[in-house]
Design an enzyme around this catalytic site. Structure first.
Site, short mmCIF file in Angstrom:
data_model
loop_
_atom_site.label_atom_id
_atom_site.label_comp_id
_atom_site.label_asym_id
_atom_site.label_seq_id
_atom_site.Cartn_x
_atom_site.Cartn_y
_atom_site.Cartn_z
N CYS A 43 -62.75 -18.61 -13.11
CA CYS A 43 -62.87 -20.18 -13.26
C CYS A 43 -63.46 -20.50 -14.65
CB CYS A 43 -63.36 -20.71 -12.00
SG CYS A 43 -62.49 -20.34 -10.68
N HIS A 67 -64.94 -27.67 -13.85
CA HIS A 67 -63.89 -26.96 -13.14
C HIS A 67 -63.73 -27.59 -11.86
CE1 HIS A 67 -61.74 -23.59 -11.30
NE2 HIS A 67 -62.75 -23.44 -10.24
N ASN A 122 -57.40 -25.88 -7.04
CA ASN A 122 -57.97 -25.03 -7.86
C ASN A 122 -57.15 -24.04 -8.70
OD1 ASN A 122 -59.81 -23.14 -8.96
ND2 ASN A 122 -61.13 -23.00 -7.04
O1 UT7 Z 1 -63.46 -21.80 -7.94
C1 UT7 Z 1 -64.32 -20.91 -7.74
C2 UT7 Z 1 -65.47 -21.07 -6.82
N1 UT7 Z 1 -65.01 -21.55 -5.75
C3 UT7 Z 1 -65.83 -22.69 -4.96
O2 UT7 Z 1 -66.89 -22.81 -5.82
C4 UT7 Z 1 -65.42 -22.93 -3.77
C5 UT7 Z 1 -66.74 -23.52 -3.08
N2 UT7 Z 1 -66.72 -23.76 -1.62
C6 UT7 Z 1 -65.84 -24.89 -1.08
O3 UT7 Z 1 -65.29 -25.51 -1.73
C7 UT7 Z 1 -65.97 -24.94 0.39
O4 UT7 Z 1 -66.96 -24.34 0.98
C8 UT7 Z 1 -64.70 -24.92 0.97
C9 UT7 Z 1 -63.53 -26.08 0.87
C10 UT7 Z 1 -64.16 -23.54 0.76
C11 UT7 Z 1 -64.95 -24.76 2.62
O5 UT7 Z 1 -65.58 -26.14 3.15
P1 UT7 Z 1 -66.82 -26.00 3.96
O6 UT7 Z 1 -67.05 -27.49 4.25
O7 UT7 Z 1 -67.78 -25.04 3.28
O8 UT7 Z 1 -66.11 -25.50 5.38
P2 UT7 Z 1 -66.73 -24.14 6.10
O9 UT7 Z 1 -66.20 -22.80 5.30
O10 UT7 Z 1 -68.19 -24.19 6.33
O11 UT7 Z 1 -65.91 -24.35 7.28
C12 UT7 Z 1 -66.20 -25.30 8.36
C13 UT7 Z 1 -65.34 -25.15 9.35
C14 UT7 Z 1 -65.13 -23.95 10.07
O12 UT7 Z 1 -64.80 -24.10 11.30
P3 UT7 Z 1 -66.04 -23.82 12.36
O13 UT7 Z 1 -66.42 -22.49 12.23
O14 UT7 Z 1 -67.10 -24.77 12.00
O15 UT7 Z 1 -65.53 -24.16 13.70
C15 UT7 Z 1 -63.82 -23.48 9.54
O16 UT7 Z 1 -63.11 -22.37 10.03
O17 UT7 Z 1 -63.91 -25.58 8.95
C16 UT7 Z 1 -63.00 -24.42 9.16
N3 UT7 Z 1 -61.95 -24.49 8.20
C17 UT7 Z 1 -60.71 -25.18 8.36
N4 UT7 Z 1 -60.42 -26.10 9.27
C18 UT7 Z 1 -59.26 -26.61 8.91
C19 UT7 Z 1 -61.72 -23.90 7.31
N5 UT7 Z 1 -60.90 -23.88 6.57
C20 UT7 Z 1 -60.00 -24.93 7.26
C21 UT7 Z 1 -58.73 -25.60 6.94
N6 UT7 Z 1 -58.55 -26.38 7.97
N7 UT7 Z 1 -57.92 -25.33 5.82
#
Ligand code: UT7
Length: 325
Positions: A113, A252, A282
């Site tokens: 990125c 980004h 992204n």
């Molecule tokens: O571009 C290069 C660098 N990339 C980044 O910097 C990405 C950085 N990370 C992020 O943007 C975020 O961490 C994400 C968007 C990837 C995820 O968001 P989050 O708020 O960190 O969610 P999480 O991974 O902590 O997941 C929270 C919950 C989980 O469920 P439980 O375990 O709490 O029951 C996931 O399973 O959300 C669930 N989840 C979803 N639910 C519905 C994960 N993906 C989805 C989804 N739809 N697509």
């Protein structure tokens, strides 16, 4: 040393659009979750058979027209990508032939990125010391080709697209300062495990879905906020400027919440942050450059404005750049 600036920009986004509603039919997700957690509503997807060099070509033609530079005047082409047409040759070599830019030296950069900012920095060095006159720097990605469409943790995040910038010597303004960094100790947080020399393609790697991008998003989130904040502070300090001098920050586009957390820490109000994440998701190396191109096309960047590019991604790598437009 010569002053180096961006004298033309272009972008290409594939026609097909995948909405959050479409994704609701593919994996267990919802428009509400994707919108509130990421800020993404839709993303563009390349057509079957459409590769990174095809996207890069269309963005490049627009950038060259915008810069009023002919392909044969290019002496350097750098493509930042993690989704090349194939392992080799480089996308930039394939692009050189498509453009008939026969004089151009070509290589790709793998800095995920932050790739476009890395490319800008490299091209700037070549031009400022007089080695080359005109350079084309591109970020082009077909991330849909490495996305696991069964994994809701990642498949809602990415899109395809390309952006291009022509760099040349300028009389005033231009790139004031760049800052690049890397922390390879965290390479495992975001990667594509198979298809390289570590895990060449086998039936087993395909069955284990190892040819798709893997990401520990939650862990990356905090690092992204801190690193992008620190990169922006460093590059501005190097430029001898403060945040009140910045007319527009073009970050980004990984997550709207990351971007807004960075802006808040830096004290930059929301209206001075450019976003295309809602429409594009992204696009890795293509995100900052397409956002820059759109901001220019929408008249949000005017001559004399100070703009700040700030990127972060797999490696982990980061890069920031201050430009007087
Ligand atoms: O571009 C290069 C660098 N990339 C980044 O910097 C990405 C950085 N990370 C992020 O943007 C975020 O961490 C994400 C968007 C990837 C995820 O968001 P989050 O708020 O960190 O969610 P999480 O991974 O902590 O997941 C929270 C919950 C989980 O469920 P439980 O375990 O709490 O029951 C996931 O399973 O959300 C669930 N989840 C979803 N639910 C519905 C994960 N993906 C989805 C989804 N739809 N697509």
């Amino acid at each position: 040393m010569k002053k180096v600036g961006i004298i033309g920009v272009g972008e290409y986004l594939p026609e097909k659009i995948l909405t959050n509603a479409d994704l609701e039919k593919m994996v267990d997700t919802s428009d509400e979750w994707i919108t509130t957690r990421t800020g993404i509503k839709e993303r563009h997807l390349a057509a079957p058979g459409e590769a990174s060099s095809d996207l890069a070509f269309k963005a490049s033609v627009q950038a060259l027209n915008n810069a009023k530079i002919k392909p044969e005047e290019l002496e350097l082409i750098i493509v930042a990508t993690i989704t090349g047409d194939m392992s080799f040759p480089s996308v930039s070599a394939i692009l050189q032939n498509k453009l008939q830019a026969k004089k151009a030296v070509c290589f790709d950069i793998s800095a995920a990125c932050a790739g476009f900012v890395y490319g800008l920095s490299v091209a700037q060095q070549f031009i400022s010391c007089g080695t080359y006159k005109n350079a084309l720097v591109i970020g082009s990605e077909v991330l849909s080709s490495i996305t696991d469409w069964q994994d809701r943790n990642t498949c809602v995040l990415f899109g395809d697209g390309a952006g291009a910038a022509v760099l040349s010597e300028v009389k005033s303004g231009g790139i004031i300062s760049t800052y690049l960094g890397c922390d390879g100790s965290k390479a495992g947080i975001l990667n594509l495990p198979a298809g390289g020399s570590r895990n060449p393609a086998t039936h087993e790697t395909v069955e284990k879905r190892m040819h798709f991008l893997k990401m520990q998003g939650n862990e990356l989130f905090k690092i992204a906020v801190n690193t992008m904040t620190q990169a922006a502070e460093t590059v501005l300090k190097q430029a001898g400027l403060t945040f009140s001098d910045v007319d527009l920050i073009i970050p980004h586009q990984a997550n709207r919440r990351i971007i807004m957390a960075v802006a808040k820490k830096l004290g930059i109000p929301e209206e001075r942050v450019y976003l295309n994440i809602e429409r594009c998701g992204n696009m890795s190396s293509a995100s900052t450059v397409t956002a820059l191109c759109e901001a220019v096309q929408e008249g949000k960047v005017k001559k004399g404005d100070i703009i700040l590019l700030d990127a972060f991604g797999a490696g982990l790598v980061w890069g920031a750049c201050v430009i007087e437009w």
